[in-house]
Motif scaffolding. Structure first.
Motif, mmCIF file in Angstrom:
data_model
loop_
_atom_site.group_PDB
_atom_site.id
_atom_site.type_symbol
_atom_site.label_atom_id
_atom_site.label_comp_id
_atom_site.label_asym_id
_atom_site.label_seq_id
_atom_site.Cartn_x
_atom_site.Cartn_y
_atom_site.Cartn_z
ATOM 1 N N SER A 1 95.777 51.904 58.334
ATOM 2 C CA SER A 1 94.560 51.764 57.540
ATOM 3 C C SER A 1 94.351 50.299 57.190
ATOM 4 O O SER A 1 95.253 49.471 57.321
ATOM 5 N N VAL A 2 93.141 50.012 56.754
ATOM 6 C CA VAL A 2 92.777 48.664 56.336
ATOM 7 C C VAL A 2 92.089 48.779 54.987
ATOM 8 O O VAL A 2 91.135 49.544 54.828
ATOM 9 N N ASP A 3 92.579 48.042 54.004
ATOM 10 C CA ASP A 3 91.915 47.942 52.707
ATOM 11 C C ASP A 3 90.972 46.752 52.764
ATOM 12 O O ASP A 3 91.304 45.714 53.352
ATOM 13 N N GLY A 4 89.807 46.894 52.141
ATOM 14 C CA GLY A 4 88.881 45.777 52.149
ATOM 15 C C GLY A 4 87.701 46.010 51.243
ATOM 16 O O GLY A 4 87.636 47.000 50.509
ATOM 17 N N ASN A 5 86.768 45.074 51.288
ATOM 18 C CA ASN A 5 85.571 45.112 50.456
ATOM 19 C C ASN A 5 84.341 45.222 51.340
ATOM 20 O O ASN A 5 84.124 44.387 52.220
ATOM 21 N N LEU A 6 83.556 46.259 51.085
ATOM 22 C CA LEU A 6 82.305 46.509 51.798
ATOM 23 C C LEU A 6 81.156 46.058 50.911
ATOM 24 O O LEU A 6 81.091 46.442 49.736
#
Length: 191
Positions: free
Chosen positions: A120-125
């Motif tokens: 998975s990848v955590d990030g800001n959309l």
């Protein structure tokens, strides 16, 4: 002789350590094989599926260190619903407001591995100037030499679900579902 064996063993250990700490590699997104899609329930009658035709960005990956980053920009005016009339409608202020917000961005904060596999990848959309944390679940991930480009390449599929109302795009909810499934199909070529 003992000194030679010790030197060879030390050199081999150093080479192993150096190869385990390889520098991150940068991959440029291949716009012709990368699509951001979104789907939602339309009045409970059907699932509507649309995509954006123009996506750019870079991926940095250090497989040995199990780290990376992704920085993606989606051209909101490239939305493709399958209908020119609806493309214009969804670009309006009630939805993407493309005149004011011509792009959607996703910037990672962390890559999460399960063993050697990117999970998975955590990030800001960011949509319509509103930024929310979004975790992408990676359903497939593969890096190998690209048979036509003759360079290393990586590809992935990832999904997430967001609430469009959290991005000031919730008109007609809940009749038109607030939950939107995002699906990303990405291919990137090493710089």
């Amino acid at each position: 002789m003992k000194k030679l064996i010790a030197f060879v063993a030390t050199a081999a250990a150093m080479m192993t350590a150096l190869s385990a700490h390889a520098a991150p590699e940068t991959y440029v997104i291949d716009n012709s094989h990368t699509f951001a899609r979104f789907s939602y329930s339309h009045l409970g009658f059907s699932t509507q599926e649309s995509r954006f035709n123009n996506t750019t960005g870079k991926i940095k990956l250090d497989r040995a260190a199990k780290t990376g980053s992704v920085d993606v920009t989606i051209d909101t005016k490239s939305v493709n619903t399958g209908s020119d009339l609806f493309n214009s409608h969804i670009q309006g202020a009630d939805f993407f407001d493309t005149a004011k917000y011509p792009t959607i961005t996703y910037k990672s904060t962390k890559f999460n591995f399960n063993g050697d596999t990117l999970a998975s990848v955590d990030g800001n959309l960011t949509i319509k100037g509103i930024t929310k944390p979004v975790q992408l679940t990676v359903t497939s991930f593969k890096c190998m030499p690209h048979p036509m480009a003759k360079k290393d390449a990586c590809g992935a599929n990832a999904t997430a679900t967001i609430k469009r109302s959290e991005f000031n795009a919730g008109k007609y909810a809940p009749n038109v579902s607030d939950d939107v499934q995002l699906t990303f199909s990405i291919e990137a070529i090493k710089e």
